[in-house]
Motif scaffolding. Structure first.
Motif, PDB file in Angstrom:
ATOM      1  N   TRP A  73      51.378  -8.605   1.713  1.00 27.62           N
ATOM      2  CA  TRP A  73      50.395  -8.548   0.631  1.00 27.62           C
ATOM      3  C   TRP A  73      49.372  -7.449   0.914  1.00 27.62           C
ATOM      4  O   TRP A  73      48.957  -7.272   2.071  1.00 27.62           O
ATOM      5  CB  TRP A  73      49.679  -9.877   0.486  1.00 27.62           C
ATOM      6  CG  TRP A  73      50.493 -10.951  -0.172  1.00 27.62           C
ATOM      7  CD1 TRP A  73      51.776 -10.857  -0.625  1.00 27.62           C
ATOM      8  CD2 TRP A  73      50.069 -12.292  -0.440  1.00 27.62           C
ATOM      9  NE1 TRP A  73      52.186 -12.062  -1.169  1.00 27.62           N
ATOM     10  CE2 TRP A  73      51.163 -12.951  -1.066  1.00 27.62           C
ATOM     11  CE3 TRP A  73      48.888 -12.991  -0.222  1.00 27.62           C
ATOM     12  CZ2 TRP A  73      51.076 -14.286  -1.464  1.00 27.62           C
ATOM     13  CZ3 TRP A  73      48.809 -14.318  -0.617  1.00 27.62           C
ATOM     14  CH2 TRP A  73      49.887 -14.956  -1.239  1.00 27.62           C
ATOM     15  N   PRO A  74      48.932  -6.718  -0.104  1.00 27.98           N
ATOM     16  CA  PRO A  74      47.905  -5.696   0.104  1.00 27.98           C
ATOM     17  C   PRO A  74      46.599  -6.321   0.607  1.00 27.98           C
ATOM     18  O   PRO A  74      46.311  -7.493   0.351  1.00 27.98           O
ATOM     19  CB  PRO A  74      47.714  -5.095  -1.297  1.00 27.98           C
ATOM     20  CG  PRO A  74      48.918  -5.503  -2.078  1.00 27.98           C
ATOM     21  CD  PRO A  74      49.380  -6.808  -1.510  1.00 27.98           C
ATOM     22  N   ASP A  75      45.798  -5.516   1.304  1.00 23.84           N
ATOM     23  CA  ASP A  75      44.508  -6.002   1.800  1.00 23.84           C
ATOM     24  C   ASP A  75      43.589  -6.431   0.660  1.00 23.84           C
ATOM     25  O   ASP A  75      42.701  -7.274   0.856  1.00 23.84           O
ATOM     26  CB  ASP A  75      43.821  -4.917   2.628  1.00 23.84           C
ATOM     27  CG  ASP A  75      44.521  -4.682   3.953  1.00 23.84           C
ATOM     28  OD1 ASP A  75      45.280  -5.580   4.395  1.00 23.84           O
ATOM     29  OD2 ASP A  75      44.323  -3.608   4.551  1.00 23.84           O
ATOM     30  N   ALA A  76      43.790  -5.851  -0.520  1.00 25.00           N
ATOM     31  CA  ALA A  76      42.938  -6.199  -1.664  1.00 25.00           C
ATOM     32  C   ALA A  76      43.187  -7.619  -2.155  1.00 25.00           C
ATOM     33  O   ALA A  76      42.358  -8.194  -2.871  1.00 25.00           O
ATOM     34  CB  ALA A  76      43.163  -5.218  -2.813  1.00 25.00           C
ATOM     35  N   VAL A  77      44.328  -8.200  -1.785  1.00 25.40           N
ATOM     36  CA  VAL A  77      44.650  -9.577  -2.180  1.00 25.40           C
ATOM     37  C   VAL A  77      44.096 -10.527  -1.125  1.00 25.40           C
ATOM     38  O   VAL A  77      44.518 -10.493   0.031  1.00 25.40           O
ATOM     39  CB  VAL A  77      46.167  -9.775  -2.341  1.00 25.40           C
ATOM     40  CG1 VAL A  77      46.487 -11.231  -2.642  1.00 25.40           C
ATOM     41  CG2 VAL A  77      46.704  -8.869  -3.440  1.00 25.40           C
ATOM     42  N   GLN A  78      43.144 -11.356  -1.531  1.00 25.83           N
ATOM     43  CA  GLN A  78      42.478 -12.261  -0.596  1.00 25.83           C
ATOM     44  C   GLN A  78      42.536 -13.698  -1.109  1.00 25.83           C
ATOM     45  O   GLN A  78      42.194 -13.967  -2.259  1.00 25.83           O
ATOM     46  CB  GLN A  78      41.005 -11.852  -0.416  1.00 25.83           C
ATOM     47  CG  GLN A  78      40.816 -10.499   0.244  1.00 25.83           C
ATOM     48  CD  GLN A  78      41.185 -10.522   1.719  1.00 25.83           C
ATOM     49  OE1 GLN A  78      40.982 -11.516   2.404  1.00 25.83           O
ATOM     50  NE2 GLN A  78      41.738  -9.418   2.207  1.00 25.83           N
ATOM     51  N   VAL A  79      42.975 -14.603  -0.242  1.00 23.99           N
ATOM     52  CA  VAL A  79      43.012 -16.023  -0.581  1.00 23.99           C
ATOM     53  C   VAL A  79      41.626 -16.605  -0.320  1.00 23.99           C
ATOM     54  O   VAL A  79      41.191 -16.683   0.834  1.00 23.99           O
ATOM     55  CB  VAL A  79      44.075 -16.763   0.249  1.00 23.99           C
ATOM     56  CG1 VAL A  79      44.104 -18.249  -0.121  1.00 23.99           C
ATOM     57  CG2 VAL A  79      45.442 -16.138   0.044  1.00 23.99           C
ATOM     58  N   CYS A  80      40.939 -16.995  -1.400  1.00 17.94           N
ATOM     59  CA  CYS A  80      39.574 -17.510  -1.239  1.00 17.94           C
ATOM     60  C   CYS A  80      39.542 -19.033  -1.168  1.00 17.94           C
ATOM     61  O   CYS A  80      38.597 -19.614  -0.625  1.00 17.94           O
ATOM     62  CB  CYS A  80      38.666 -17.018  -2.366  1.00 17.94           C
ATOM     63  SG  CYS A  80      39.157 -17.533  -4.025  1.00 17.94           S
ATOM     64  N   GLY A  81      40.559 -19.704  -1.718  1.00 17.40           N
ATOM     65  CA  GLY A  81      40.559 -21.155  -1.760  1.00 17.40           C
ATOM     66  C   GLY A  81      40.299 -21.676  -3.163  1.00 17.40           C
ATOM     67  O   GLY A  81      40.011 -20.918  -4.090  1.00 17.40           O
ATOM     68  N   PHE A  82      40.398 -22.970  -3.311  1.00 21.74           N
ATOM     69  CA  PHE A  82      40.230 -23.667  -4.581  1.00 21.74           C
ATOM     70  C   PHE A  82      38.828 -23.421  -5.141  1.00 21.74           C
ATOM     71  O   PHE A  82      37.833 -23.649  -4.460  1.00 21.74           O
ATOM     72  CB  PHE A  82      40.474 -25.153  -4.356  1.00 21.74           C
ATOM     73  CG  PHE A  82      40.417 -26.019  -5.585  1.00 21.74           C
ATOM     74  CD1 PHE A  82      40.727 -25.521  -6.848  1.00 21.74           C
ATOM     75  CD2 PHE A  82      40.076 -27.360  -5.471  1.00 21.74           C
ATOM     76  CE1 PHE A  82      40.691 -26.338  -7.973  1.00 21.74           C
ATOM     77  CE2 PHE A  82      40.042 -28.192  -6.582  1.00 21.74           C
ATOM     78  CZ  PHE A  82      40.339 -27.680  -7.833  1.00 21.74           C
ATOM     79  N   LEU A  83      38.755 -22.944  -6.385  1.00 21.12           N
ATOM     80  CA  LEU A  83      37.469 -22.695  -7.042  1.00 21.12           C
ATOM     81  C   LEU A  83      37.041 -23.976  -7.753  1.00 21.12           C
ATOM     82  O   LEU A  83      37.230 -24.159  -8.949  1.00 21.12           O
ATOM     83  CB  LEU A  83      37.593 -21.521  -8.018  1.00 21.12           C
ATOM     84  CG  LEU A  83      37.968 -20.183  -7.373  1.00 21.12           C
ATOM     85  CD1 LEU A  83      38.210 -19.117  -8.438  1.00 21.12           C
ATOM     86  CD2 LEU A  83      36.897 -19.726  -6.391  1.00 21.12           C
ATOM     87  N   ASP A  84      36.446 -24.863  -6.987  1.00 27.07           N
ATOM     88  CA  ASP A  84      36.086 -26.188  -7.474  1.00 27.07           C
ATOM     89  C   ASP A  84      34.599 -26.243  -7.802  1.00 27.07           C
ATOM     90  O   ASP A  84      33.827 -25.377  -7.391  1.00 27.07           O
ATOM     91  CB  ASP A  84      36.432 -27.233  -6.409  1.00 27.07           C
ATOM     92  CG  ASP A  84      36.500 -28.641  -6.966  1.00 27.07           C
ATOM     93  OD1 ASP A  84      36.561 -28.788  -8.199  1.00 27.07           O
ATOM     94  OD2 ASP A  84      36.507 -29.585  -6.160  1.00 27.07           O
ATOM     95  N   MET A  85      34.205 -27.264  -8.532  1.00 27.15           N
ATOM     96  CA  MET A  85      32.801 -27.459  -8.882  1.00 27.15           C
ATOM     97  C   MET A  85      32.567 -28.934  -9.171  1.00 27.15           C
ATOM     98  O   MET A  85      33.525 -29.696  -9.361  1.00 27.15           O
ATOM     99  CB  MET A  85      32.427 -26.617 -10.106  1.00 27.15           C
ATOM    100  CG  MET A  85      33.112 -27.017 -11.398  1.00 27.15           C
ATOM    101  SD  MET A  85      32.674 -25.957 -12.804  1.00 27.15           S
ATOM    102  CE  MET A  85      30.916 -26.276 -12.939  1.00 27.15           C
ATOM    103  N   PRO A  86      31.307 -29.380  -9.216  1.00 29.53           N
ATOM    104  CA  PRO A  86      31.021 -30.778  -9.550  1.00 29.53           C
ATOM    105  C   PRO A  86      31.505 -31.127 -10.952  1.00 29.53           C
ATOM    106  O   PRO A  86      31.790 -30.253 -11.774  1.00 29.53           O
ATOM    107  CB  PRO A  86      29.488 -30.850  -9.460  1.00 29.53           C
ATOM    108  CG  PRO A  86      29.104 -29.725  -8.558  1.00 29.53           C
ATOM    109  CD  PRO A  86      30.093 -28.636  -8.837  1.00 29.53           C
TER     110      PRO A  86
END
Length: 418
Positions: A218-231
Motif C-alpha cells: 500500500w502507498p504511504d499515503a494510505v493510512q489505517v486510522c481506525g473506526f470513526l465512531d462517535m457518541p
C-alpha cells in the motif's frame, strides 16, 4: 485551518464523516460539513455540539417507493458492477450537480478538503482549486494489492484480478467523473481508483486495524486510522425503560437490524419482519428486531420478541448474545466493538466482503445473502453462532483491543500533520 468535508449516502456513510468533522472542530479547526442523505431527511435538524457548520443538500435523493424498487433491483443483481451502476444512476446522479456546485464553493472557502471516497465532485473541485484533498475509505476492499483481493482467490491471481477490477470500475464510473471534469476544462481521469478513490495526498481507511490488515505494497499515503465512531446521536433512538425491562427479563437476545437496507415501504418491510420473526422463533432465541414502521406493519412485541424503531447500538449491542445485520461498515464495527459475534445478511458485494472478513477473524459464521435467505436458513445461522462460544470469545478479545483505538483522534492527527 479551514477544513471542508462532504459526504453522500445512508446513515453509515454520514455518521463517520460527522464524527471526523466533530473531531477536527474540537482540535481547533474551522469546519464545514456538507451532507447528502440518499433515503432520509433525518439530518435536516442535526446540529453539532462542537460547532461544525452543517449543510444538508438534496436530501432525500429518493422516495421510499423508489428505495424499495432500487433496493430489490440491487439485491437481485449478482454483478457488483451492475449494482454500482444502478446506485450511481438512481441514487447519486439525481443529486450530482447540486453536490458539485456546493463542492466548488466549499473548495473556494477551505484550505483542505476531506471527502467520502465516492465523492468525486469534491475531489474534482479540490484538484481544480489546487487544494489538498483527503479521501476517506469506509472499507478496505477497494485498495489494490498484490497480497489481497476481495474475491479471496490464491495470491497468484491478485495482479490480474486487480488489473481487471480497476479497468471495469473505471468503465463504470468514468462517465460521471469525466462529465464534471469536462465542465471545468480538465483532462479526463485515467484511473478512477488511483485518482479519485485513493488520494496521493492522504487516504484514510476508517476501519479498525483488528479487521483491516495493512498490506506491504500500500502507498504511504494510505493510512489505517481506525473506526470513526462517535457518541449516540438523537436520531439513533434511546434505550427505553421498556427495552431495558425486556433485556433484564430473560437470556440475552439476538439483535436484528438491516440498517438502511430495511425496506421503508410497508409491504416489503412487513415481509422482511415476518422472515426475521420466524427465524427467531425457529432458532428458539429471544430477539430485538429493529424496523422503523413495525407498528404500521401489524407486529406486536411479546416475551420472546421485542420490536423497536431505533436503538443506540453502542448501548444495546453489548447486552445481546449476537447481532444479525446487513454487513454495513458501521454496524459491522459497532458489533465487533461491542464484543459480539455477527450473522450477516449481505445485500451487496461490499457487505459480502465484510462478512468474509468477520469470518476470517473468527467472529462470524458463514454469510447469507438477502436474495436467498430464508427464515430456516437464518435460524440455522443463529443456532450455529450460539453453539460455538469461541466466536463470542474471539469477539470479546477483539473488542478489548479495539477499545484502545481512537480512530477519530488518529484521523485528526494524520490530517493536521500533513
Amino acid at each position: 485551518m479551514k477544513i471542508g468535508l462532504q459526504t453522500w449516502g445512508s446513515h453509515g456513510d454520514i455518521r463517520p464523516m460527522l464524527a471526523l468533522a466533530e473531531g477536527l472542530q474540537l482540535a481547533g479547526h474551522d469546519v464545514t460539513l456538507l451532507i447528502t442523505c440518499v433515503d432520509s431527511d433525518a439530518y435536516a435538524g442535526v446540529t453539532s455540539a462542537a460547532g461544525v457548520r452543517i449543510r444538508v443538500l438534496a436530501s432525500p435523493v429518493i422516495t421510499a417507493e423508489q428505495g424499495a424498487e432500487i433496493g430489490w433491483s440491487i439485491v437481485n443483481s449478482r454483478d457488483p458492477l451492475k449494482q454500482m451502476a444502478l446506485i450511481l444512476r438512481r441514487c447519486f446522479g439525481p443529486a450530482e450537480d447540486e453536490m458539485f456546485a456546493a463542492a466548488q464553493q466549499l473548495a473556494a472557502e477551505s484550505d483542505v478538503l476531506v471527502g467520502h471516497y465516492f465523492m468525486h465532485p469534491l475531489q474534482i473541485a479540490a484538484e481544480h482549486a489546487g487544494k489538498p484533498y483527503v479521501s476517506v475509505l469506509l472499507s478496505h476492499a477497494a485498495i489494490p494489492s498484490a497480497y489481497s483481493h476481495p474475491l479471496g482467490l490464491p495470491r497468484i491471481f491478485n495482479g490480474f484480478l486487480w488489473w481487471l477490477t480497476r479497468r471495469l470500475l473505471h468503465r463504470t464510473l468514468k462517465p460521471y467523473v469525466n462529465r464534471l471534469r469536462a465542465q471545468l476544462g480538465m483532462a479526463p481521469a485515467r484511473d478512477i481508483v488511483s485518482e479519485v478513490w485513493l488520494s496521493p495526498y492522504l487516504t484514510l481507511v476508517g476501519v479498525s486495524p483488528q479487521i483491516c490488515e495493512r498490506q506491504p505494497d500500500w502507498p504511504d499515503a494510505v493510512q489505517v486510522c481506525g473506526f470513526l465512531d462517535m457518541p449516540n446521536m438523537q436520531l439513533e433512538g434511546r434505550l427505553t425503560e421498556l427495552l431495558s425491562a425486556f433485556l433484564a427479563a430473560g437470556e440475552a437476545p439476538v439483535y436484528m437490524t438491516l440498517g438502511s437496507w430495511m425496506p421503508s415501504d410497508i409491504g416489503n418491510q412487513t415481509d422482511t419482519l415476518r422472515m426475521l420473526t420466524q427465524a427467531a422463533r425457529l432458532a428458539g432465541c429471544r430477539a430485538v428486531i429493529q424496523a422503523s414502521s413495525w407498528e404500521a406493519c401489524g407486529f406486536l412485541s411479546d416475551d420472546q420478541i421485542m420490536y423497536v424503531s431505533a436503538s443506540p447500538h453502542h448501548l444495546i449491542f453489548p447486552r445481546c448474545a449476537a447481532v444479525v445485520h446487513h454487513g454495513g461498515a458501521g454496524t459491522t464495527q459497532s458489533t465487533t466493538l461491542a464484543g459480539r459475534p455477527s450473522i450477516v445478511i449481505a445485500h451487496i458485494s461490499e457487505q459480502e466482503h465484510w462478512a468474509n472478513e468477520l469470518r476470517r477473524i473468527g467472529v462470524a459464521g458463514k454469510l447469507t445473502t438477502r436474495r436467498s435467505v430464508t427464515a430456516k436458513q437464518l435460524a440455522d445461522r443463529i443456532r450455529h453462532v450460539r453453539a460455538h462460544p469461541e466466536l463470542a470469545e474471539n469477539a470479546q478479545a477483539i473488542a478489548t483491543a479495539m477499545a484502545q483505538e481512537h480512530g477519530v483522534a488518529r484521523a485528526v492527527e494524520l490530517i493536521t500533520r500533513r
